[in-house]
Design a protein around this motif. Structure first.
Motif, PDB file in Angstrom:
ATOM      1  N   ARG A 105       7.660 -10.897  -6.406  1.00 44.82           N
ATOM      2  CA  ARG A 105       8.471 -12.008  -6.901  1.00 44.82           C
ATOM      3  C   ARG A 105       7.599 -13.193  -7.309  1.00 44.82           C
ATOM      4  N   LEU A 106       6.632 -13.520  -6.470  1.00 49.55           N
ATOM      5  CA  LEU A 106       5.744 -14.643  -6.749  1.00 49.55           C
ATOM      6  C   LEU A 106       4.934 -14.408  -8.020  1.00 49.55           C
ATOM      7  N   LEU A 107       4.351 -13.231  -8.137  1.00 49.81           N
ATOM      8  CA  LEU A 107       3.529 -12.928  -9.314  1.00 49.81           C
ATOM      9  C   LEU A 107       4.371 -12.913 -10.591  1.00 49.81           C
ATOM     10  N   GLU A 108       5.582 -12.429 -10.501  1.00 48.92           N
ATOM     11  CA  GLU A 108       6.462 -12.417 -11.672  1.00 48.92           C
ATOM     12  C   GLU A 108       6.846 -13.829 -12.081  1.00 48.92           C
ATOM     13  N   ASP A 109       7.142 -14.674 -11.103  1.00 52.00           N
ATOM     14  CA  ASP A 109       7.521 -16.054 -11.409  1.00 52.00           C
ATOM     15  C   ASP A 109       6.386 -16.806 -12.104  1.00 52.00           C
ATOM     16  N   ILE A 110       5.169 -16.589 -11.646  1.00 53.03           N
ATOM     17  CA  ILE A 110       4.024 -17.313 -12.221  1.00 53.03           C
ATOM     18  C   ILE A 110       3.600 -16.725 -13.554  1.00 53.03           C
ATOM     19  N   SER A 111       3.570 -15.400 -13.642  1.00 52.93           N
ATOM     20  CA  SER A 111       3.014 -14.743 -14.834  1.00 52.93           C
ATOM     21  C   SER A 111       4.018 -14.588 -15.966  1.00 52.93           C
ATOM     22  N   GLY A 112       5.292 -14.529 -15.635  1.00 50.99           N
ATOM     23  CA  GLY A 112       6.293 -14.234 -16.654  1.00 50.99           C
ATOM     24  C   GLY A 112       6.321 -12.766 -17.034  1.00 50.99           C
ATOM     25  N   GLN A 113       5.574 -11.936 -16.317  1.00 55.17           N
ATOM     26  CA  GLN A 113       5.549 -10.496 -16.554  1.00 55.17           C
ATOM     27  C   GLN A 113       6.339  -9.778 -15.472  1.00 55.17           C
ATOM     28  N   GLN A 114       6.811  -8.578 -15.796  1.00 57.02           N
ATOM     29  CA  GLN A 114       7.367  -7.703 -14.776  1.00 57.02           C
ATOM     30  C   GLN A 114       6.198  -7.053 -14.033  1.00 57.02           C
ATOM     31  N   VAL A 115       6.208  -7.130 -12.727  1.00 57.43           N
ATOM     32  CA  VAL A 115       5.123  -6.574 -11.914  1.00 57.43           C
ATOM     33  C   VAL A 115       5.592  -5.248 -11.325  1.00 57.43           C
ATOM     34  N   VAL A 116       5.002  -4.139 -11.787  1.00 57.82           N
ATOM     35  CA  VAL A 116       5.463  -2.806 -11.379  1.00 57.82           C
ATOM     36  C   VAL A 116       4.329  -1.921 -10.872  1.00 57.82           C
ATOM     37  N   PHE A 117       3.134  -2.498 -10.700  1.00 58.32           N
ATOM     38  CA  PHE A 117       1.990  -1.750 -10.179  1.00 58.32           C
ATOM     39  C   PHE A 117       1.529  -2.382  -8.871  1.00 58.32           C
ATOM     40  N   PHE A 118       1.101  -1.531  -7.936  1.00 52.72           N
ATOM     41  CA  PHE A 118       0.659  -2.001  -6.626  1.00 52.72           C
ATOM     42  C   PHE A 118      -0.613  -1.278  -6.211  1.00 52.72           C
ATOM     43  N   ARG A 119      -1.511  -2.026  -5.585  1.00 51.30           N
ATOM     44  CA  ARG A 119      -2.684  -1.421  -4.946  1.00 51.30           C
ATOM     45  C   ARG A 119      -2.827  -2.017  -3.554  1.00 51.30           C
ATOM     46  N   ALA A 120      -2.840  -1.159  -2.544  1.00 49.27           N
ATOM     47  CA  ALA A 120      -2.982  -1.621  -1.167  1.00 49.27           C
ATOM     48  C   ALA A 120      -4.389  -2.150  -0.924  1.00 49.27           C
ATOM     49  N   PRO A 121      -4.520  -3.218  -0.164  1.00 51.91           N
ATOM     50  CA  PRO A 121      -5.849  -3.693   0.216  1.00 51.91           C
ATOM     51  C   PRO A 121      -6.678  -2.575   0.850  1.00 51.91           C
ATOM     52  N   SER A 122      -7.902  -2.424   0.370  1.00 48.33           N
ATOM     53  CA  SER A 122      -8.851  -1.432   0.909  1.00 48.33           C
ATOM     54  C   SER A 122      -8.310   0.000   0.861  1.00 48.33           C
ATOM     55  N   TRP A 123      -7.467   0.310  -0.123  1.00 45.09           N
ATOM     56  CA  TRP A 123      -6.965   1.685  -0.307  1.00 45.09           C
ATOM     57  C   TRP A 123      -6.322   2.196   0.986  1.00 45.09           C
ATOM     58  N   SER A 124      -5.513   1.362   1.643  1.00 45.69           N
ATOM     59  CA  SER A 124      -5.120   1.631   3.024  1.00 45.69           C
ATOM     60  C   SER A 124      -3.783   2.341   3.206  1.00 45.69           C
ATOM     61  N   ILE A 125      -3.323   3.092   2.216  1.00 50.79           N
ATOM     62  CA  ILE A 125      -2.179   3.966   2.454  1.00 50.79           C
ATOM     63  C   ILE A 125      -2.713   5.325   2.907  1.00 50.79           C
ATOM     64  N   ALA A 126      -2.305   5.738   4.115  1.00 54.53           N
ATOM     65  CA  ALA A 126      -2.813   6.937   4.765  1.00 54.53           C
ATOM     66  C   ALA A 126      -1.643   7.840   5.159  1.00 54.53           C
ATOM     67  N   PRO A 127      -1.917   9.094   5.588  1.00 55.37           N
ATOM     68  CA  PRO A 127      -0.824  10.020   5.912  1.00 55.37           C
ATOM     69  C   PRO A 127       0.195   9.468   6.897  1.00 55.37           C
ATOM     70  N   GLU A 128      -0.240   8.658   7.870  1.00 56.37           N
ATOM     71  CA  GLU A 128       0.706   8.138   8.856  1.00 56.37           C
ATOM     72  C   GLU A 128       1.654   7.089   8.275  1.00 56.37           C
ATOM     73  N   CYS A 129       1.380   6.648   7.040  1.00 57.62           N
ATOM     74  CA  CYS A 129       2.281   5.662   6.437  1.00 57.62           C
ATOM     75  C   CYS A 129       2.647   6.032   4.992  1.00 57.62           C
ATOM     76  N   TYR A 130       2.635   7.322   4.671  1.00 54.35           N
ATOM     77  CA  TYR A 130       3.038   7.744   3.338  1.00 54.35           C
ATOM     78  C   TYR A 130       4.460   7.297   2.995  1.00 54.35           C
ATOM     79  N   ASP A 131       5.304   7.104   4.025  1.00 60.42           N
ATOM     80  CA  ASP A 131       6.683   6.720   3.753  1.00 60.42           C
ATOM     81  C   ASP A 131       6.786   5.342   3.092  1.00 60.42           C
ATOM     82  N   VAL A 132       5.714   4.537   3.124  1.00 60.50           N
ATOM     83  CA  VAL A 132       5.783   3.248   2.429  1.00 60.50           C
ATOM     84  C   VAL A 132       5.871   3.449   0.916  1.00 60.50           C
TER      85      VAL A 132
END
Length: 286
Positions: A105-132
């Motif tokens: 929401r914050l990035l969209e408000d400032i940029s005027g763009q739709q924000v639809v891409f995400f990257r977790a800090p330090s590539w930190s999506i792992a098998p125990e949290c794939y449900d995110v």
């Protein structure tokens, strides 16, 4: 015809990384350098007339909204890197949902763009949290770039898919594309080369060879952090490992990046994923 590659930047300041584990409550005591470093990257990209995807921390955008507007003015794509560079593995599901929702929401408000891409800090999506990944889909994201298909002391998943795919969780295929960090699979070995310490450490000839090999079958992806071009950033006391991962060979980042821009074709991630169709791959949760 040569394939295009995704050019991506993780917009965070030098003291916000996972290397030093500095609590956000102390960040105000450190020198801000993210604006100048990011502007130097923008100048380089403009010189070669290339556009990229900027995965930006919400806290950086809130503190420096003018930087976000400058990135957009230069024709680049804004994406989310979360709010405060918290590892996904250390968050509850409710905390994660609020983090990706509020940063979007914050990035969209400032940029005027739709924000639809995400990257977790330090590539930190792992098998125990794939449900995110389901949460990202529910919150309106179309593509995630958070899986690292090799293990490091901080994150990564040995044996994870190394090519873009649609995750299948519990038999259901998500409408969220996963674009893992770019590695070369050769002779049964996974070779990371496309960003961070790997880009700074490996000889350029090997990086060029690896990306050329990747491009024989698929688009690649490069990632860089603004602090990685900053050779005069403050040095703080930390472990030997942290000093290695953060400070090693900073002076090589800009020359290598410039050579890549000279020799390869790059586009924002949104344009890369439009060029091919991708299959679904089942993920096994821990």
């Amino acid at each position: 015809m040569a394939l295009h590659n995704a050019l991506t930047v993780d917009v965070e300041d030098w003291y916000q990384t996972s290397d030093f584990k500095i609590d956000p409550s102390e960040w105000h005591t450190y020198e801000d350098r993210v604006v100048n470093n990011t502007m130097n990257l923008l100048e380089l990209f403009d010189r070669y007339q290339v556009k990229g995807t900027f995965f930006t921390l919400g806290c950086v955008a809130e503190k420096h909204p003018g930087l976000i507007r400058e990135i957009v003015k230069e024709g680049h794509e804004i994406a989310s890197h979360g709010g405060w560079h918290r590892l996904v593995t250390g968050m509850t599901r409710d905390q994660f949902r609020e983090d990706v929702r509020s940063s979007k929401r914050l990035l969209e408000d400032i940029s005027g763009q739709q924000v639809v891409f995400f990257r977790a800090p330090s590539w930190s999506i792992a098998p125990e949290c794939y449900d995110v990944l389901r949460i990202l889909e529910e919150e309106g994201y179309l593509c995630d770039s958070s899986l690292q298909p090799f293990q490091t002391p901080l994150s990564g998943v040995t044996g994870a898919p190394h090519t873009p795919f649609y995750p299948v969780l519990g038999g259901k295929k998500l409408e969220l594309l996963e674009f893992p960090s770019c590695v070369l699979k050769t002779s049964g070995i996974t070779v990371p080369f496309s960003g961070g310490l790997y880009l700074r450490t490996l000889p350029y000839a090997m990086i060029r060879w690896a990306l050329n090999k990747v491009n024989t079958t698929r688009p690649g992806m490069i990632y860089v952090h603004p602090w990685e071009i900053d050779t005069t950033q403050p040095r703080i006391k930390s472990s030997l490992f942290a000093r290695l991962t953060h400070y090693h060979n900073l002076g090589s980042t800009m020359p290598k990046l410039e050579k890549l821009l000279q020799e390869f074709s790059f586009k924002p991630l949104s344009e890369i994923i439009e060029e091919k169709s991708y299959a679904g791959v089942a993920l096994t949760t821990a």
